[in-house]
Design an enzyme around this catalytic site. Sequence first.
Site, short mmCIF file in Angstrom:
data_model
loop_
_atom_site.label_atom_id
_atom_site.label_comp_id
_atom_site.label_asym_id
_atom_site.label_seq_id
_atom_site.Cartn_x
_atom_site.Cartn_y
_atom_site.Cartn_z
N PHE A 15 0.82 -1.22 0.00
CA PHE A 15 0.00 0.00 0.00
C PHE A 15 0.85 1.27 0.00
O PHE A 15 0.32 2.37 0.11
CB PHE A 15 -0.96 -0.01 1.20
CG PHE A 15 -0.31 -0.26 2.53
CD1 PHE A 15 0.29 0.77 3.25
CD2 PHE A 15 -0.28 -1.55 3.07
CE1 PHE A 15 0.90 0.54 4.47
CE2 PHE A 15 0.33 -1.79 4.30
CZ PHE A 15 0.93 -0.74 5.00
N THR A 72 -4.14 2.07 14.07
CA THR A 72 -3.92 2.40 12.67
C THR A 72 -5.14 2.07 11.81
O THR A 72 -5.57 2.87 10.98
CB THR A 72 -2.70 1.60 12.15
OG1 THR A 72 -1.59 1.86 13.02
CG2 THR A 72 -2.34 1.99 10.74
N ARG A 98 -9.39 8.22 15.30
CA ARG A 98 -9.50 7.38 14.11
C ARG A 98 -10.77 6.54 14.12
O ARG A 98 -11.39 6.32 13.08
CB ARG A 98 -8.25 6.49 14.01
CG ARG A 98 -7.01 7.29 13.61
CD ARG A 98 -5.75 6.48 13.78
NE ARG A 98 -4.61 7.05 13.08
CZ ARG A 98 -3.39 6.52 13.11
NH1 ARG A 98 -3.16 5.43 13.83
NH2 ARG A 98 -2.40 7.09 12.44
N ASN A 150 -7.29 7.47 7.95
CA ASN A 150 -7.48 7.56 9.40
C ASN A 150 -7.23 8.96 9.96
O ASN A 150 -6.94 9.13 11.13
CB ASN A 150 -6.64 6.49 10.10
CG ASN A 150 -5.18 6.52 9.67
OD1 ASN A 150 -4.75 7.50 9.06
ND2 ASN A 150 -4.44 5.48 9.98
N HIS A 195 -1.99 11.64 11.58
CA HIS A 195 -0.70 10.97 11.79
C HIS A 195 -0.15 11.40 13.13
O HIS A 195 -0.20 12.58 13.47
CB HIS A 195 0.30 11.35 10.69
CG HIS A 195 1.70 10.92 11.01
ND1 HIS A 195 2.14 9.63 10.77
CD2 HIS A 195 2.74 11.57 11.59
CE1 HIS A 195 3.40 9.53 11.19
NE2 HIS A 195 3.78 10.70 11.70
P1 IDP Z 1 0.47 4.64 12.09
O1 IDP Z 1 -0.02 5.79 11.23
O2 IDP Z 1 -0.59 4.17 13.05
O3 IDP Z 1 1.79 4.94 12.76
P2 IDP Z 1 1.89 3.08 10.08
O4 IDP Z 1 2.15 1.61 10.15
O5 IDP Z 1 3.04 4.01 10.30
O6 IDP Z 1 0.71 3.40 11.12
O7 IDP Z 1 1.23 3.36 8.67
C1 IDP Z 1 1.17 4.64 8.10
C2 IDP Z 1 -0.17 4.85 7.44
O8 IDP Z 1 -0.33 3.94 6.35
C3 IDP Z 1 -1.38 4.57 8.35
O9 IDP Z 1 -1.71 5.67 9.17
C4 IDP Z 1 -2.47 4.26 7.34
O10 IDP Z 1 -3.00 5.44 6.75
C5 IDP Z 1 -1.69 3.49 6.27
N1 IDP Z 1 -1.69 2.04 6.49
C6 IDP Z 1 -0.97 1.34 7.42
N2 IDP Z 1 -1.19 0.03 7.34
C7 IDP Z 1 -2.06 -0.14 6.33
C8 IDP Z 1 -2.68 -1.31 5.75
O11 IDP Z 1 -2.46 -2.46 6.16
N3 IDP Z 1 -3.55 -1.08 4.72
C9 IDP Z 1 -3.82 0.17 4.24
N4 IDP Z 1 -3.27 1.28 4.74
C10 IDP Z 1 -2.38 1.14 5.78
MG MG Z 2 3.65 5.36 11.82
#
Ligand code: IDP
Ligand code: MG
Length: 168
Positions: A59, A98, A109, A123, A126
């Site tokens: 993604f 997340t 979120r 979501n 950040h």
């Molecule tokens: P976080 O924002 O909770 O720290 P991260 O793993 O850093 O999570 O991921 C960054 C962003 O990527 C997330 O906020 C979300 O928008 C997107 N994302 C993360 N994991 C997925 C997934 O499995 N499917 C689709 N989008 C994802």
């Molecule tokens: Mg992150």
Amino acid sequence: MANQATLILIKPDGLKKSLTGNILTRLSETKLEIVAAKIARASKELAEEHYQHLKDKPFFKEIVRYICGELHNRRKVMALIYWGEDAITKCRQLAGSTNPEEADPTSIRGSYGRITTSGVYENVIHVSANEADAEREIKLWFQPDEVIVNLYPTKEVAGKERKIKTWA
Ligand code: IDP
Ligand code: MG
């Protein structure tokens, strides 16, 4: 626990859904201090750097387009730095998980996020995940002059004489 800084981005869906006030109101529950704030535009390079830890995920391309505002026709984010005791845990707690479908429904979120039909977790916010990420991300999004406390060491460099824009 010492003072910490965390980068907060209100993502393009949060801005498009007119959630800025709601999100800032929720974050004010932390009683942390806002030490920097601006509306900013993520270039593709900045977005790729910001999400570098996810570059091998399927993604990745979509979240880069998402943070750049291409999914919402709204090419901006609101970037803030929250500062104070235990800032990262406090902000991440309020933000929620997340995956917005799994997030506590009372979290930011959980309240405002969704999963698009193409599978992107939209979501709305950040929050840096840890102190190392916070430092890396803050240095990407802000210059020292834009922050009203001294978070990290700075240096003076001799700039080439250049024109600066001022109000006419
Ligand atoms: P976080 O924002 O909770 O720290 P991260 O793993 O850093 O999570 O991921 C960054 C962003 O990527 C997330 O906020 C979300 O928008 C997107 N994302 C993360 N994991 C997925 C997934 O499995 N499917 C689709 N989008 C994802
Ligand atoms: Mg992150």
